[in-house]
Design a protein around this motif. Structure first.
Motif, PDB file in Angstrom:
ATOM      1  N   TRP A  17       0.814  -1.217   0.000  1.00  0.00           N
ATOM      2  CA  TRP A  17       0.000   0.000   0.000  1.00  0.00           C
ATOM      3  C   TRP A  17       0.849   1.269   0.000  1.00  0.00           C
ATOM      4  N   GLY A  18       2.034   1.200   0.554  1.00  0.00           N
ATOM      5  CA  GLY A  18       2.925   2.363   0.543  1.00  0.00           C
ATOM      6  C   GLY A  18       3.308   2.754  -0.875  1.00  0.00           C
ATOM      7  N   LEU A  19       3.543   1.768  -1.719  1.00  0.00           N
ATOM      8  CA  LEU A  19       3.868   2.045  -3.116  1.00  0.00           C
ATOM      9  C   LEU A  19       2.699   2.728  -3.821  1.00  0.00           C
ATOM     10  N   LEU A  20       1.495   2.252  -3.579  1.00  0.00           N
ATOM     11  CA  LEU A  20       0.316   2.878  -4.182  1.00  0.00           C
ATOM     12  C   LEU A  20       0.119   4.303  -3.671  1.00  0.00           C
ATOM     13  N   MET A  28       2.693   6.539  -5.321  1.00  0.00           N
ATOM     14  CA  MET A  28       2.327   6.726  -6.726  1.00  0.00           C
ATOM     15  C   MET A  28       1.197   7.742  -6.844  1.00  0.00           C
ATOM     16  N   ALA A  29       0.221   7.681  -5.946  1.00  0.00           N
ATOM     17  CA  ALA A  29      -0.887   8.639  -5.965  1.00  0.00           C
ATOM     18  C   ALA A  29      -0.388  10.054  -5.701  1.00  0.00           C
ATOM     19  N   ILE A  30       0.531  10.209  -4.767  1.00  0.00           N
ATOM     20  CA  ILE A  30       1.110  11.533  -4.505  1.00  0.00           C
ATOM     21  C   ILE A  30       1.856  12.032  -5.731  1.00  0.00           C
ATOM     22  N   PHE A  66      -0.960  18.520 -10.990  1.00  0.00           N
ATOM     23  CA  PHE A  66      -0.987  19.898 -10.521  1.00  0.00           C
ATOM     24  C   PHE A  66      -0.057  20.777 -11.357  1.00  0.00           C
ATOM     25  N   LEU A  67       1.071  20.233 -11.801  1.00  0.00           N
ATOM     26  CA  LEU A  67       2.041  21.019 -12.559  1.00  0.00           C
ATOM     27  C   LEU A  67       1.673  21.179 -14.029  1.00  0.00           C
ATOM     28  N   VAL A  68       0.927  20.244 -14.608  1.00  0.00           N
ATOM     29  CA  VAL A  68       0.629  20.314 -16.040  1.00  0.00           C
ATOM     30  C   VAL A  68      -0.809  20.719 -16.331  1.00  0.00           C
ATOM     31  N   ARG A  69      -1.573  21.064 -15.301  1.00  0.00           N
ATOM     32  CA  ARG A  69      -2.964  21.450 -15.527  1.00  0.00           C
ATOM     33  C   ARG A  69      -3.022  22.807 -16.225  1.00  0.00           C
TER      34      ARG A  69
END
Length: 61
Positions: free
Chosen positions: A16-19, A22-24, A31-34
């Motif tokens: 779950w830490g990997l998921l 990945m979500a972060i 947020f940067l490409v919106r």
């Protein structure tokens, strides 16, 4: 810490830490490409150079 608890926590972090990380990562990338991010980034980059004066005030008045 008992070995069984350590193994359980390690297994949880591995899956779950990997998921979670990945979500972060995907949230930050979105947020940067919106649309509209360029103007916000430009304004944020100018913060250290800004003297604190309002921008709509005319010089000399």
């Amino acid at each position: 810490m008992p070995t069984a608890l350590y193994d359980a926590l390690r297994h949880f972090a591995d899956s779950w830490g990997l998921l979670y990380m990945m979500a972060i990562f995907l949230t930050v990338v979105f947020f940067l490409v919106r649309p509209g991010a360029r103007a916000n980034a430009r304004d944020a980059a100018r913060i250290p150079l800004d003297d604190g004066a309002p921008r709509d005030r005319e010089v000399g008045r």
